[in-house]
Design an enzyme around this catalytic site. Structure first.
Site, mmCIF file in Angstrom:
data_model
loop_
_atom_site.group_PDB
_atom_site.id
_atom_site.type_symbol
_atom_site.label_atom_id
_atom_site.label_comp_id
_atom_site.label_asym_id
_atom_site.label_seq_id
_atom_site.Cartn_x
_atom_site.Cartn_y
_atom_site.Cartn_z
ATOM 1 N N CYS A 278 -18.174 -3.936 -19.868
ATOM 2 C CA CYS A 278 -17.025 -4.371 -20.648
ATOM 3 C C CYS A 278 -17.023 -3.641 -21.983
ATOM 4 O O CYS A 278 -18.045 -3.476 -22.622
ATOM 5 C CB CYS A 278 -16.995 -5.876 -20.909
ATOM 6 S SG CYS A 278 -16.859 -6.848 -19.420
ATOM 7 N N ARG B 111 -17.357 1.648 -19.445
ATOM 8 C CA ARG B 111 -18.096 0.383 -19.434
ATOM 9 C C ARG B 111 -17.561 -0.605 -18.396
ATOM 10 O O ARG B 111 -18.146 -1.666 -18.179
ATOM 11 C CB ARG B 111 -18.042 -0.265 -20.824
ATOM 12 C CG ARG B 111 -18.590 0.618 -21.916
ATOM 13 C CD ARG B 111 -18.478 -0.053 -23.263
ATOM 14 N NE ARG B 111 -19.436 -1.129 -23.412
ATOM 15 C CZ ARG B 111 -20.670 -0.982 -23.846
ATOM 16 N NH1 ARG B 111 -21.095 0.202 -24.197
ATOM 17 N NH2 ARG B 111 -21.487 -2.012 -23.946
ATOM 18 N N TRP C 33 -15.503 -5.283 -16.792
ATOM 19 C CA TRP C 33 -16.303 -5.184 -15.582
ATOM 20 C C TRP C 33 -16.582 -6.633 -15.180
ATOM 21 O O TRP C 33 -17.308 -7.350 -15.865
ATOM 22 C CB TRP C 33 -17.618 -4.436 -15.839
ATOM 23 C CG TRP C 33 -18.379 -4.178 -14.577
ATOM 24 C CD1 TRP C 33 -18.197 -3.155 -13.702
ATOM 25 C CD2 TRP C 33 -19.441 -4.963 -14.032
ATOM 26 N NE1 TRP C 33 -19.075 -3.250 -12.654
ATOM 27 C CE2 TRP C 33 -19.859 -4.359 -12.820
ATOM 28 C CE3 TRP C 33 -20.095 -6.138 -14.444
ATOM 29 C CZ2 TRP C 33 -20.882 -4.866 -12.028
ATOM 30 C CZ3 TRP C 33 -21.119 -6.650 -13.647
ATOM 31 C CH2 TRP C 33 -21.492 -6.005 -12.449
ATOM 32 N N ASN D 201 -18.124 -9.153 -24.340
ATOM 33 C CA ASN D 201 -18.968 -8.353 -23.461
ATOM 34 C C ASN D 201 -20.293 -9.083 -23.350
ATOM 35 O O ASN D 201 -20.868 -9.456 -24.367
ATOM 36 C CB ASN D 201 -19.160 -6.959 -24.093
ATOM 37 C CG ASN D 201 -20.279 -6.179 -23.443
ATOM 38 O OD1 ASN D 201 -20.528 -6.320 -22.252
ATOM 39 N ND2 ASN D 201 -20.961 -5.360 -24.216
ATOM 40 N N GLY D 202 -20.769 -9.314 -22.118
ATOM 41 C CA GLY D 202 -22.036 -10.033 -21.948
ATOM 42 C C GLY D 202 -21.833 -11.227 -21.041
ATOM 43 O O GLY D 202 -20.845 -11.289 -20.305
ATOM 44 N N GLU E 36 -32.732 9.631 -4.918
ATOM 45 C CA GLU E 36 -31.634 9.890 -5.854
ATOM 46 C C GLU E 36 -30.433 10.512 -5.122
ATOM 47 O O GLU E 36 -29.286 10.155 -5.383
ATOM 48 C CB GLU E 36 -32.140 10.807 -6.986
ATOM 49 C CG GLU E 36 -31.068 11.402 -7.887
ATOM 50 C CD GLU E 36 -30.239 10.391 -8.676
ATOM 51 O OE1 GLU E 36 -30.529 9.187 -8.622
ATOM 52 O OE2 GLU E 36 -29.274 10.826 -9.328
ATOM 53 N N LYS F 10 -26.798 8.845 -5.119
ATOM 54 C CA LYS F 10 -25.621 9.567 -5.602
ATOM 55 C C LYS F 10 -24.524 9.564 -4.534
ATOM 56 O O LYS F 10 -23.372 9.324 -4.819
ATOM 57 C CB LYS F 10 -26.050 10.990 -5.940
ATOM 58 C CG LYS F 10 -25.498 11.650 -7.094
ATOM 59 C CD LYS F 10 -25.973 11.342 -8.479
ATOM 60 C CE LYS F 10 -26.112 9.916 -8.881
ATOM 61 N NZ LYS F 10 -26.801 9.723 -10.126
ATOM 62 N N GLU G 147 -22.984 5.985 -4.100
ATOM 63 C CA GLU G 147 -22.156 5.452 -5.188
ATOM 64 C C GLU G 147 -20.847 6.222 -5.363
ATOM 65 O O GLU G 147 -19.855 5.639 -5.787
ATOM 66 C CB GLU G 147 -22.930 5.336 -6.508
ATOM 67 C CG GLU G 147 -23.343 6.609 -7.149
ATOM 68 C CD GLU G 147 -24.123 6.390 -8.448
ATOM 69 O OE1 GLU G 147 -23.887 5.411 -9.143
ATOM 70 O OE2 GLU G 147 -24.970 7.253 -8.755
ATOM 71 N N HIS H 28 -42.441 4.771 11.069
ATOM 72 C CA HIS H 28 -42.828 3.366 10.903
ATOM 73 C C HIS H 28 -41.605 2.448 10.927
ATOM 74 O O HIS H 28 -41.696 1.282 10.522
ATOM 75 C CB HIS H 28 -43.621 3.199 9.608
ATOM 76 C CG HIS H 28 -44.892 3.982 9.607
ATOM 77 N ND1 HIS H 28 -45.970 3.633 10.381
ATOM 78 C CD2 HIS H 28 -45.226 5.140 8.994
ATOM 79 C CE1 HIS H 28 -46.935 4.533 10.219
ATOM 80 N NE2 HIS H 28 -46.505 5.463 9.384
ATOM 81 N N LYS I 297 -20.860 2.139 -16.344
ATOM 82 C CA LYS I 297 -21.891 3.066 -16.782
ATOM 83 C C LYS I 297 -23.000 2.390 -17.569
ATOM 84 O O LYS I 297 -24.148 2.814 -17.532
ATOM 85 C CB LYS I 297 -21.253 4.168 -17.632
ATOM 86 C CG LYS I 297 -22.217 5.238 -17.991
ATOM 87 C CD LYS I 297 -21.652 6.609 -17.828
ATOM 88 C CE LYS I 297 -22.726 7.651 -17.854
ATOM 89 N NZ LYS I 297 -23.387 7.836 -16.563
#
Ligand code: F6R
Length: 605
Positions: free
Chosen positions: A2, A27, A74, A98-99, A477, A481, A484, A500, A600
């Site tokens: 946010c 954000r 967000w 925000n929070g 990674e 990537k 997402e 396994h 982000k």
């Protein structure tokens, strides 16, 4: 998560608010909204989706107030919808937040029982209603906010407006970032100083418990006890170069191609020997164990560095996912421990919670941070700036490379301090790092081959990434990537682990990206790749010439990276994977810079 923005000026602020939100959109981008005071009354405009949708409403409805607050969301509590968009209102008051307000359920019941008509599903909405209730009891806006702050539990930053005080913006910080500033045109509040570029040259970083009163030409900050305080000033860079796409189609691509420059800057800042160890909060000779803590992509940088610290410097190194580490019972800290917290944003809630815990335990802490004015940079015992520059794409690319490069140099430095640079190996690692700007440029040369591979992923439902040793975290990674940006289900596996369990996933045509580079583990990786090729996997090898030659008989495709020192192979191998994730998303027609459900800066746990 946010973004908050507020402005008070001598002319209508709606366009300034929207522009501020554009810079904070990284954000969160589930919905956006503004509230202004016009003719003495509050006016709210909201839109679901990106800030662009709000901009269209603002352009047609022309809110006229000279004071306003704005928010890009967000979603944490309640779906993205106009009803759940901020600003949230109660009689006379509007709030953006925000929070997370952790005790919102109890507060909501109490307020509803008292007749307050809460309309949204959000935790935020209790805040304006608490302020309104406190003001009805005869408090000033400032006292009402203070009393509200004492009632709330959680971590948050808030900006508020009240009709009774139409020339003042209020900002409260409790755990989430907030800056305040005065410029030639007016006063501002923002979640991130970069959102103020072009409006001011410096901003005040609020600290926890601070309440800022922002006027057109004057700013007063009071701490939790009500005392007026002077807080740290930070420079605000002029201009919008970070918002400029520089001729690229997307920020992610721009940032991928910015990596040689980042590598050169890191060489300039931290090149040679002994520079980075000066940042350490303990002498290298005293370090007996390193614990690295991070989330997501930053965690994978730590996982590569674990191998570097152990093999080069001979120091035991552990990696920890911050969201796990923060709640795990731990044995008492031992002498010689060093904690390294790695974060692009420096605001990741779980990483900051670990920092707090480590500091309480007395463990020396080093932050590796890209955003130099962030909480992690401020609160760790010492910090190393990553110098990646503003990263706008939600999927981290150049900040990851910067993390790897700084960690690699740190490992070399500590190895030198502990064992002496006469080790030939350490010297060749250093030479490889000095070459990195050129090596990265060379690795980015095969974009058309990556594009062709990405085409084969267009209709894929899942993909596997496999590797061994220091390349294993790069496989993780690469998978992160891809998932997402392209929403293809992707998993990374240690090649030796396939049999396994994960090998059961392999069927005819399953796309597998195998990372294989020259070195001690190449034959072992090769055997594992052959086992899955025998079961129908469609193998693409990402590797140096040796790696590709060794698997030519089973691979259907290859992406070549330049031959380089084994030490830097993980850094170079990730570059084609970044391009692959980018092109797969573009070919699937997705919003590569703003993938669904992500933000982000993850400031909530
Ligand atoms: C993935 C990505 C995330 C972040 C993670 C930690 O592309 O960017 O996985 O790495 O959210 O963020 P920071 O590094 O800001 O702590």
């Amino acid at each position: 998560m946010c973004g908050i923005f507020g402005a008070v000026a001598g002319a209508p602020v709606a366009d300034t608010l929207v522009e501020g939100l554009r810079r904070l959109e990284y954000r969160g981008y589930d919905s956006a909204g503004v509230a202004t005071i016009e003719s003495g009354g509050l006016r709210r405009l909201c839109a679901v989706g990106r800030v662009g949708s709000l901009a269209e409403r603002v352009a047609t409805e022309h809110p006229a107030g000279n004071i306003g607050i704005a928010h890009t969301r967000w979603a944490t509590h309640g779906k993205p919808s106009e009803r759940n968009s901020h600003p949230h209102m109660a009689p006379g008051v509007a709030v953006v937040h925000n929070g997370i307000v952790e005790n919102h359920r109890a507060l909501r019941s109490e307020l509803s029982a008292a007749g307050c008509a809460l309309r949204s599903d959000t935790d935020t909405e209790v805040i304006p209603w608490l302020v309104a209730r406190n003001m009805a009891a005869g408090n000033s806006v400032e006292d009402a906010l203070r009393t509200t702050d004492r009632t709330l539990e959680g971590s948050y930053a808030v900006a508020a407006l009240h009709e009774r005080d139409p020339d003042t913006l209020y900002g409260l910080r409790r755990g989430s970032p907030l800056v305040a500033a005065i410029g030639p045109q007016g006063g501002y509040l923002a979640s991130d100083a970069n959102a103020l570029a072009g409006l001011v040259t410096q901003a005040v970083c609020l600290e926890d418990g601070d309440l800022a009163e922002v006027h057109r030409d004057r700013l007063v900050v009071r701490d939790a006890e009500g005392a007026t305080v002077d807080r740290r000033l930070i420079a605000v860079e002029h201009g919008t170069s970070s918002l400029d796409l520089g001729g690229h189609a997307h920020y992610m691509l721009k940032e991928i191609y910015d990596q040689p420059r980042v590598a050169a800057l890191i060489n300039d800042c931290y090149g040679g020997i002994g520079v980075l160890s000066n940042f350490l909060p303990v002498a290298p000779a005293h370090i007996r164990r390193i614990t690295m803590i991070a989330c997501g992509t930053s965690f994978y940088a730590a996982s590569v560095a674990k191998r570097w610290f152990e093999s080069l410097a001979g120091i035991r190194a552990d990696v920890e996912i911050a969201s796990e580490y923060r709640y795990r019972p731990l044995p008492p800290a031992e002498p010689g421990e060093l904690a390294i917290l790695i974060s692009q944003s420096g605001e990741t809630a779980d990483t900051l919670a670990c920092l707090k815990r480590l500091k309480e335990a007395g463990t020396p802490t080093l932050g590796l941070v890209n955003v130099v004015h962030s909480t992690l940079a401020r609160e760790a015992d010492s910090f190393v700036p990553l110098h990646a520059g503003v990263e706008n794409g939600v999927a981290s690319t150049k900040a990851f490379i910067a993390q790897l490069l700084v960690l690699a140099r740190l490992a070399v430095d500590i190895a030198d301090r502990r064992r002496g640079l006469r080790q030939d190996h350490v010297l060749s690692c250093l030479r490889a790092l000095e070459q990195m700007p050129n090596t990265i440029t060379a690795a980015l040369h095969n974009e058309s081959a990556v594009q062709a591979l990405a085409e084969t992923f267009r209709d894929a439902r899942s993909a596997l990434f496999v590797a061994r040793g220091p390349l294993f975290p790069i496989a993780l990674e690469g998978a992160l990537k891809l998932k997402e940006t392209s929403y293809i289900h992707a998993e990374g596996f240690a090649a030796g682990e396939l049999k396994h369990g994960p090998i059961a996933l392999v069927e005819d045509g399953t796309p597998v990206v195998a990372l294989a580079c020259s070195g001690d583990l190449l034959d072992k990786t090769g055997s594992n790749i052959r086992e899955i090729a025998a079961r129908g996997a469609r193998i693409t090898v990402v590797g140096d010439r040796g790696g590709i030659l060794s698997l030519m008989d089973v691979a259907v495709g290859a992406l070549t990276i330049p031959n380089c020192e084994e030490f830097v192979q993980p850094i170079v191998s990730v570059l084609p994977l970044q391009l692959l994730a980018y092109h797969a998303a573009v070919q699937r027609g997705l919003d590569v810079d703003r993938p669904r459900n992500l933000a982000k800066s993850v400031t909530v746990e």
